[in-house]
Scaffold this motif. Structure first.
Motif, PDB file in Angstrom:
ATOM      1  N   LEU A  68       0.801  -1.220   0.000  1.00 51.91           N
ATOM      2  CA  LEU A  68       0.000   0.000   0.000  1.00 51.91           C
ATOM      3  C   LEU A  68       0.841   1.281   0.000  1.00 51.91           C
ATOM      4  O   LEU A  68       0.299   2.364   0.235  1.00 51.91           O
ATOM      5  CB  LEU A  68      -0.963  -0.012   1.189  1.00 51.91           C
ATOM      6  N   SER A  69       2.123   1.152  -0.281  1.00 54.23           N
ATOM      7  CA  SER A  69       2.958   2.348  -0.451  1.00 54.23           C
ATOM      8  C   SER A  69       3.160   2.702  -1.916  1.00 54.23           C
ATOM      9  O   SER A  69       3.612   3.803  -2.235  1.00 54.23           O
ATOM     10  CB  SER A  69       4.327   2.127   0.205  1.00 54.23           C
ATOM     11  N   VAL A  70       2.826   1.782  -2.818  1.00 51.80           N
ATOM     12  CA  VAL A  70       3.168   1.947  -4.236  1.00 51.80           C
ATOM     13  C   VAL A  70       2.536   3.198  -4.826  1.00 51.80           C
ATOM     14  O   VAL A  70       3.211   4.025  -5.449  1.00 51.80           O
ATOM     15  CB  VAL A  70       2.729   0.700  -5.035  1.00 51.80           C
ATOM     16  N   GLU A  71       1.223   3.344  -4.653  1.00 52.38           N
ATOM     17  CA  GLU A  71       0.521   4.454  -5.288  1.00 52.38           C
ATOM     18  C   GLU A  71       0.906   5.793  -4.661  1.00 52.38           C
ATOM     19  O   GLU A  71       1.056   6.801  -5.357  1.00 52.38           O
ATOM     20  CB  GLU A  71      -0.992   4.225  -5.206  1.00 52.38           C
ATOM     21  N   ALA A  72       1.063   5.797  -3.327  1.00 46.20           N
ATOM     22  CA  ALA A  72       1.477   7.029  -2.660  1.00 46.20           C
ATOM     23  C   ALA A  72       2.866   7.459  -3.135  1.00 46.20           C
ATOM     24  O   ALA A  72       3.128   8.647  -3.352  1.00 46.20           O
ATOM     25  CB  ALA A  72       1.464   6.843  -1.142  1.00 46.20           C
TER      26      ALA A  72
END
Length: 336
Positions: A68-72
């Motif tokens: 869940l860090s990829v898009e940020a």
């Protein structure tokens, strides 16, 4: 592979033996011999990690990495990497309304989103026996990483327009990202929206549901299965979650699974909810077997229930515990 999403959902709901669908991908690093940090930045290693899990465990689908860090990071957030832990966002990048207005929406493929798309493409090319589902973050959870998780809760009350500005931008990006996963060969999406589980019902309806619905619509138009994941204490939100047009809903171990099942539509999948840390990572094979058996004895009578983990399973979870998870499911359905 040829894939009929309506038939797949119907097959999953049909009475009989069911293959589990835990949020399981990262423990594959124990099989491939690469670190988390190496894997998340390399599409080939991602595909090898997914294939290692698919080859070893009889899952209902192959799942992409739930990072869940990829898009940020694609939006500009700083990220901390580690050899054995999933990457995490370390700081907000928006503090003022002007910064929200100026926030640039990245092209799909920016940062590591390109590696994730290519990883799905590579695993889809070699998978014939089950569908491939990509992992991505939900809109409120992404906005929270850009604004800070605590700050966004305050802003929902004090500066709702600022939150909405960010939500509009991230939702457009996530719609495009979902379409790109379809083009890469994905058959479905597991969208994680855990931060929205902290919202009151009123704020949930205002700051999460409308944006999630838009992403679900984009997935529907692309022909993707959409599974909505929220591992928060969401029992007060179940009515609103049931209104989200997903094909399935995945819940965490904070909720009572049978309570959830009684309130969710019978024609859609409901997944959950073995504790990924307390049981799967930190427990023994015997504890895993007991937890799985107990959950299935309670919820296995619901045709739309699909055994899963309550959230993403940590990378260093013992493989023998994961085997006990699948063995317990096989034993239960073999006796049914």
């Amino acid at each position: 592979m040829d894939f009929d999403r309506k038939r797949w959902v119907q097959d999953m709901i049909r009475p009989g033996r069911k293959r589990p669908l835990p949020v399981l991908s990262f423990p594959g690093i124990q099989i491939t011999g690469h670190t988390v940090e190496e894997t998340v930045g390399n599409s080939q290693l991602q595909a090898e990690c997914m294939k290692a899990i698919a080859d070893r465990f009889d899952m209902a689908a192959v799942l992409g990495l739930m990072d869940l860090s990829v898009e940020a990071e694609a939006f500009g957030s700083p990220v901390r990497y580690s050899s054995q832990e999933v990457p995490t966002v370390t700081a907000a990048i928006i503090q003022e309304e002007e910064e929200a207005e100026a926030l640039q929406v990245p092209e799909v493929g920016a940062g590591r989103t390109g590696e994730c798309l290519e990883g799905i493409r590579k695993i889809a090319e070699v998978t014939e026996d089950r569908p491939v589902f990509a992992g991505m973050i939900g809109p409120y959870s992404l906005a929270g990483r850009l604004l800070d998780m605590t700050e966004i809760m305050i802003l929902c009350y004090e500066e709702p327009e600022m939150v909405e500005t960010v939500l509009e931008k991230v939702t457009g990006f996530l719609c495009d990202y979902a379409r790109a996963f379809k083009e890469a060969g994905a058959h479905g999406i597991v969208m994680a929206e855990p931060a929205a589980g902290l919202l009151s019902p009123g704020l949930f309806r205002e700051f999460s549901v409308p944006y999630v619905k838009r992403i679900c619509q984009a997935a529907e138009e692309a022909g993707l299965v959409m599974i909505y994941h929220n591992c928060g204490m969401v029992e007060p939100l179940l009515g609103d979650i049931a209104d989200i047009p997903a094909h399935g809903y995945s819940f965490g171990n904070a909720v009572n699974m049978e309570t959830v099942l009684k309130q969710m539509p019978a024609d859609r999948l409901v997944l959950g909810n073995i504790d990924p840390v307390g049981i799967l990572r930190s427990g023994t094979p015997e504890a895993v077997k007991h937890a799985v058996t107990e959950l299935l004895e309670t919820c296995g009578k619901y045709d739309n229930f699909l055994l899963s983990s309550g959230c993403d399973i940590p990378p260093v979870t013992p493989l023998e515990n994961l085997q006990a998870f699948f063995d317990a499911a096989e034993t239960f359905y073999g006796k049914a």
